[in-house]
Design an enzyme around this catalytic site. Sequence first.
Site, PDB file in Angstrom:
ATOM      1  N   GLU A 222       7.944  -2.705   1.272  1.00 56.13           N
ATOM      2  CA  GLU A 222       6.979  -1.620   1.132  1.00 56.13           C
ATOM      3  C   GLU A 222       6.029  -1.551   2.321  1.00 56.13           C
ATOM      4  OE1 GLU A 222       7.108   0.804  -0.768  1.00 56.13           O
ATOM      5  OE2 GLU A 222       8.644   0.082  -2.130  1.00 56.13           O
TER       6      GLU A 222
ATOM      7  N   TYR B 130      -0.883   2.828  -3.433  1.00 56.68           N
ATOM      8  CA  TYR B 130       0.561   3.069  -3.440  1.00 56.68           C
ATOM      9  C   TYR B 130       1.336   1.748  -3.517  1.00 56.68           C
ATOM     10  CZ  TYR B 130       5.263   3.339  -1.908  1.00 56.68           C
ATOM     11  OH  TYR B 130       6.613   3.144  -1.864  1.00 56.68           O
TER      12      TYR B 130
ATOM     13  N   ASP C 168       3.547   8.736  -2.896  1.00 54.55           N
ATOM     14  CA  ASP C 168       3.738   8.673  -1.455  1.00 54.55           C
ATOM     15  C   ASP C 168       4.079  10.082  -0.983  1.00 54.55           C
ATOM     16  OD1 ASP C 168       6.285   9.114  -2.332  1.00 54.55           O
ATOM     17  OD2 ASP C 168       7.208   7.786  -0.870  1.00 54.55           O
TER      18      ASP C 168
END
Length: 372
Positions: free
Chosen positions: A60, A143, A161
Amino acid sequence: MRGTLPGSSLMAGKERRAGGYLLREKTTEFQKALLRWFARHRRDLPWRHTPTPYRVWISEILLQQTRVRTALPYYERFIKRFPNLRSLARASEPEVLELWAGLGYYARARNLRRAAAMIVHRHHGRFPATQRELLSLPGIGRYTAGAILSIAFNQPEPIVDGNVRRLISRLHGITRRRSEEYFWRQATAWIPPDRASQFNQAVMELGALVCLPSGPLCAQCPVSGFCEAGIRGIADRIPPPRSKRASQEVRLVLTVVECDGRVLLCTKQPMDFVPGDWGLPAAAIGPAEMAHPAAHALARGALRMSVRLREAGTVSHAITYRRIRAQVFNATLKVKTGLPRPAAGYDWVGRAEAERLVTSSLYRKALRTRSG
DNA sequence: AAAACGTGGTT
DNA sequence: TAACCAAGTTT
């Protein structure tokens, strides 16, 4: 399954209107269609093989503002070198940065290492599984916390996102800007409580493969029947273009002075907008300024002697809003009397070492520039 | 809240 | 080629 689709009564106040035709009872249908599509079309990505919290986290962070294709080789290298939390926590910052060179947003790499150390010490190496704890770690925002909680722990936590924003905008048929909260509300509402991991990945995957920023493939979309923009044929115009800062041109001269297999580097970044602790000797010049004299003055300042330079070529590079055009000057010094002692702030570094130390792609390009 | 942060691929 | 953009976070 709980959860709500676009346009339900959950959408409050003035933001309710757009896309209001979709009904709450269609949510389950939507989830099923999307999950079915994902099961069939999901890409075989390395971080999906064994989605441990550590690996999901690394992926991520790598993927922040970075394309999958670009992140891929970095991920492989990173996991090989730092296979777990402890190995990363033990690493030095330059070691991590070296693996990150060329990727950009280097704070990500520094934060990764810091956060790893914090997890090892504060949580005894056990990856935290609450939003509060995750958000307290450097480099993890709303996020990323949601991505780790949902993808690795299968908790029904939302993620928003760029993909999700675009998808929701089109599903709702939104042509104007909306608050961030608007998107978070929808992203929270539509999660199937027991399948958050697959669902959140599916939403992003759809955005990446089908609901493309330009030229969305509506004909192949598993949820086109739920999509206001698709139905009205306006998906192409969503989301509306966003305003951006005007770009600024910057002219630079760079020197690549070599002597006895070494390169002259700056130990302190000469240009504050170029990332990294090490750089090539550099100077900004005016729009009409002659490059060669500037480069000569630069080399003289660094070595306290006159150096014969030849222009090796031009390197173009953009850093955020700056468009940089750098003229690269080369020189190879003879080594009769050893390496000339450089002025403060400069140092001779072996060629291979230089490649390792220099983070920014601007300098890396210049280092590779030969003749011209 | 807006701006800064990096870069390479796409359009 | 110039502009746009991507699995965001921080200040």
